[in-house]
Motif scaffolding. Structure first.
Motif, short mmCIF file in Angstrom:
data_model
loop_
_atom_site.label_atom_id
_atom_site.label_comp_id
_atom_site.label_asym_id
_atom_site.label_seq_id
_atom_site.Cartn_x
_atom_site.Cartn_y
_atom_site.Cartn_z
N THR A 52 -21.55 -41.78 43.03
CA THR A 52 -21.79 -42.89 43.94
C THR A 52 -21.04 -44.13 43.47
OG1 THR A 52 -24.00 -42.04 44.42
CG2 THR A 52 -23.54 -44.31 45.08
N ILE A 53 -20.37 -44.81 44.40
CA ILE A 53 -19.73 -46.09 44.13
C ILE A 53 -20.55 -47.19 44.82
CG2 ILE A 53 -17.67 -47.51 44.49
CD1 ILE A 53 -15.99 -45.00 44.31
N TYR A 54 -20.82 -48.24 44.08
CA TYR A 54 -21.56 -49.39 44.59
C TYR A 54 -20.68 -50.63 44.48
CZ TYR A 54 -25.73 -46.47 43.64
OH TYR A 54 -26.66 -45.45 43.59
N TRP A 55 -21.15 -51.71 45.12
CA TRP A 55 -20.68 -53.03 44.74
C TRP A 55 -21.84 -54.02 44.77
CZ3 TRP A 55 -16.51 -54.35 49.03
CH2 TRP A 55 -17.14 -54.54 50.25
N LYS A 56 -21.59 -55.16 44.12
CA LYS A 56 -22.64 -56.16 43.96
C LYS A 56 -22.00 -57.53 43.92
CE LYS A 56 -26.65 -57.23 41.00
NZ LYS A 56 -27.43 -56.81 39.81
N SER A 57 -22.74 -58.54 44.35
CA SER A 57 -22.24 -59.90 44.31
C SER A 57 -21.85 -60.27 42.88
CB SER A 57 -23.31 -60.87 44.83
OG SER A 57 -22.89 -62.21 44.68
N SER A 58 -20.70 -60.91 42.72
CA SER A 58 -20.20 -61.22 41.37
C SER A 58 -20.99 -62.32 40.69
CB SER A 58 -18.72 -61.60 41.44
OG SER A 58 -18.52 -62.72 42.30
N ASP A 59 -21.84 -63.06 41.44
CA ASP A 59 -22.68 -64.05 40.78
C ASP A 59 -24.00 -63.46 40.29
OD1 ASP A 59 -24.20 -63.73 43.08
OD2 ASP A 59 -23.83 -65.75 43.86
N GLY A 60 -24.16 -62.14 40.48
CA GLY A 60 -25.34 -61.45 39.97
C GLY A 60 -26.53 -61.46 40.89
N THR A 61 -26.45 -62.15 42.01
CA THR A 61 -27.59 -62.22 42.93
C THR A 61 -27.62 -60.99 43.84
OG1 THR A 61 -26.32 -63.47 44.57
CG2 THR A 61 -27.54 -64.72 42.92
N GLY A 62 -28.80 -60.71 44.37
CA GLY A 62 -28.95 -59.63 45.33
C GLY A 62 -28.93 -58.26 44.67
N GLN A 63 -29.05 -57.25 45.51
CA GLN A 63 -29.07 -55.88 45.05
C GLN A 63 -27.69 -55.23 45.24
OE1 GLN A 63 -31.87 -54.51 43.55
NE2 GLN A 63 -32.58 -56.63 43.73
N ARG A 64 -27.44 -54.20 44.50
CA ARG A 64 -26.20 -53.46 44.70
C ARG A 64 -26.24 -52.73 46.03
NH1 ARG A 64 -27.02 -48.40 40.44
NH2 ARG A 64 -28.75 -47.39 41.55
N GLU A 65 -25.07 -52.49 46.61
CA GLU A 65 -24.96 -51.77 47.88
C GLU A 65 -24.10 -50.53 47.68
OE1 GLU A 65 -23.57 -54.24 51.03
OE2 GLU A 65 -24.64 -56.00 50.27
N GLU A 66 -24.54 -49.43 48.25
CA GLU A 66 -23.78 -48.18 48.14
C GLU A 66 -22.59 -48.21 49.08
OE1 GLU A 66 -24.50 -43.58 49.41
OE2 GLU A 66 -26.05 -44.49 48.12
N LEU A 67 -21.41 -47.82 48.55
CA LEU A 67 -20.21 -47.75 49.36
C LEU A 67 -19.87 -46.32 49.76
CD1 LEU A 67 -17.88 -50.29 47.51
CD2 LEU A 67 -19.13 -50.63 49.64
N THR A 68 -19.97 -45.39 48.81
CA THR A 68 -19.65 -44.01 49.09
C THR A 68 -20.35 -43.11 48.09
OG1 THR A 68 -17.85 -42.37 49.32
CG2 THR A 68 -17.55 -44.10 47.68
N ARG A 69 -20.58 -41.88 48.50
CA ARG A 69 -21.26 -40.92 47.63
C ARG A 69 -20.57 -39.57 47.75
NH1 ARG A 69 -27.68 -40.10 47.16
NH2 ARG A 69 -27.41 -42.36 47.14
N GLY A 70 -20.35 -38.92 46.62
CA GLY A 70 -19.71 -37.61 46.61
C GLY A 70 -20.39 -36.66 45.65
#
Length: 587
Positions: free
Chosen positions: A379-397
């Motif tokens: 799974t690839i995620y991304w997250k706000s670079s200021d550390g706020t919020g939750q990570r979001e899933e981009l793709t899963r294999g």
């Protein structure tokens, strides 16, 4: 797990690996050991093969056979990594044929076989000789270790975050013993050292036991690693560079009493320390050396001069520079790998990820607002670079994936998938619309290190289709085939901000090649400088991660202790069980 004998009643087992012992002590074993009733402490120097280094894989350095007569270890010879076995009374080790790229070897309970990971297979070879035999296929490519019980069942860890599995030593289909469970904050097992998803250091590990017929582990010891059940009725384990012991009731699978330090000053390693004990009481361990372990970032100019990033140090691994050149996002290697941010001016750290499982290969989005990262579970995620919020899933294999490049407009992401048979493949995924990834390069060659050009018209990447890694580019928005740019090997391509030049690593050198608007090379690649050292630190020749600053005139490298610096000093204790008995006796 059905079992016979004391080994499988409790699955508190040590993770073992290899060590070579100096030949000068062979005669001590043959003359003194059989007749020595009391402990005998020896200190010896490791005599390595010429131009070879012992393979260091986490805490897999020491493996002595249960009968205490042989050791198995791994030696690097150039690009080859092979197993050696050696009797303690002999002067040299013996190469085990066809064991290239072997990992984490361990002995059978009767000391007649050696099992090891090789590629995507768990294999075994007779100590007496012969060809390796496949036991089973593995679900991952980073085999972490195993233990061969008296009932001829092998319990093993197929990969990082891979849980525990078992298979008959004569071959068969692996069955899960204890799976990774993110919901229960249970994500990584080093045999029966248990790591939670929030573990940061070895002190966050727990020693656990799993009773036959149950599915939930029971924590025995909080803050410990590398456990081993001994015939003396005790568990020994590592904490803070010391080997501790305490009684263990095998009938109740419970510890009793208070832990007692029995060996101090053991070299600390990721996940614990390096020691091994035979069933008849021979102890081998690596004493504390005082060697540096941390890595630092260094900014390097076009002449090879190094300016260290202040205060930023740790078990740093792959990293990415922010678009504004002010921060570095890096994976910090630990019990549970996380992404941290480092301010380049001050070195001040900020932890970005806290979730279970390892986060790997951070990558800044072109606008600097988000950081993408991969996992070992696909799974690839991304997250706000200021550390706020939750990570979001981009793709899963199905296989491990990690991001490698964003297009300049942020609408495409290139990522690498580690395929078990094709090695690495390069995929593209649109970040608007349906987010459906597509294979871009999925051949039998190993393809990696994709980088979009600053104008988005070209994709540079690395492929070993010629027999060695070389730099290629291919157009993104027009027809046309790939072009090979490097002439004698190359990895880690990075574009100059102008797009008219491509930098890459060529062995121990930083090279560059100029390109015209049609992606044609203007002459051959040229060497800019040799990868520098900084004080007594150097760049890891196997990883060689680097990135370019926005000014196009400076690069960032990681510097650390020399990789593969051989451990040359070990301690050996014969008849150690008598010493253990005296140190743990109730007073």
């Amino acid at each position: 797990i059905s079992s016979k004998g004391r080994r499988s009643r409790s699955i508190v087992l040590a993770l073992l690996a290899g060590l070579a012992i100096a030949s000068a002590f062979g005669w001590i074993f043959t003359r003194i050991w059989p007749d020595t009733p009391s402990p005998l402490h020896l200190s010896f120097t490791l005599a390595l093969q010429t131009q070879s280094i012992s393979y260091i894989n986490a805490n897999h350095r020491l493996t002595i056979s249960p009968d205490g007569k042989k050791i198995v270890y791994v030696v690097n010879r150039g690009e080859k990594r092979q197993l050696y076995v050696r009797s303690l009374g002999e002067s040299e080790g013996k190469l085990i044929d066809t064991t290239e790229d072997a990992r984490a070897p361990f002995f059978s309970h009767d000391s007649q076989w050696i099992a090891f990971g090789q590629g995507q297979e768990l294999r075994k070879v007779a100590v007496s000789g012969g060809s390796p035999i496949t036991i089973c296929k593995l679900a991952g490519t980073a085999f972490y270790g195993g233990d061969w019980g008296a009932d001829d069942m092998i319990v093993f860890v197929p990969d990082y975050n891979g849980g525990l599995w078992s298979v008959p030593a004569n071959g068969g289909t692996p069955e899960p013993v204890l799976k990774t469970d993110v919901d229960k904050d249970r994500v990584s097992y080093i045999l029966f050292t248990l790591a939670s998803g929030h573990a940061v250091s070895a002190n966050d590990l727990d020693v656990a036991v799993l009773a036959a017929g149950t599915s939930e582990p029971r924590i025995l010891i909080q803050g410990g690693s590398n456990p081993r059940y001994l015939p003396t009725g005790q568990i020994v384990y590592i904490r803070e560079g010391a080997l501790l012991a305490l009684p263990f009731d095998l009938s109740k699978l419970a510890v009793t009493g208070t832990p007692v330090p029995v060996i101090n000053g053991i070299e600390k390693a990721w996940g614990g320390s390096n020691y091994s004990i035979s069933d008849n009481g021979t102890l081998v361990y690596e004493p504390e050396s005082g060697r540096k372990a941390d890595r630092i970032f260094g900014i390097v100019d076009l002449k090879g001069n190094v300016q260290p990033v202040p205060a930023a140090h740790g078990n740093l691994d792959e990293f990415s520079i922010s678009p504004d050149g002010r921060s570095i996002a890096a994976r910090v290697f630990s019990v549970n790998d996380d992404i941290w941010l480092y301010d380049i001016a001050s070195g001040t750290p900020l932890r970005l990820t806290f979730e279970p499982l390892d986060e790997i290969f951070p990558l800044w989005r072109p606008d600097g607002k988000r950081i993408a990262f991969g996992t070992r579970t696909g799974t690839i995620y991304w997250k706000s670079s200021d550390g706020t919020g939750q990570r979001e899933e981009l793709t899963r294999g199905e296989y491990p994936r990690y991001p490698v490049s964003f297009s300049p407009d942020g609408k495409l992401m290139a990522f690498v998938e580690i395929h078990p048979s094709r090695q690495r493949d390069i995929w593209l995924m649109p970040l608007d619309g349906n987010h459906q990834p597509q294979e871009l390069l999925a051949t039998d060659a190993d393809e990696s290190d994709a980088r979009f050009s600053p104008d988005g018209h070209w994709l540079a990447y690395v492929s070993n289709e010629t027999g060695q890694p070389e730099i290629f580019i291919r157009p993104m928005n027009s027809s046309g085939g790939r072009k090979q740019l490097s002439s004698a090997g190359g990895v880690r391509p990075v574009w100059a901000p102008s797009g008219g030049e491509l930098f890459f690593l060529k062995g121990e050198q930083v090279a560059a090649i100029s390109l015209d608007g049609q992606g044609n090379a203007s002459g051959r690649d040229r060497v800019l400088f040799t990868v520098p050292k900084f004080e007594d630190l150097e760049v890891d020749p196997q990883a060689r991660y680097f990135d370019i600053m926005p000014d196009g005139r400076h690069f960032v490298f990681e510097f650390g202790p020399p990789v593969g610096s051989p451990t040359t000093h070990y301690n050996l204790v014969l008849n150690w069980f008598s010493e253990l008995k005296s140190k743990t006796a109730i007073r």
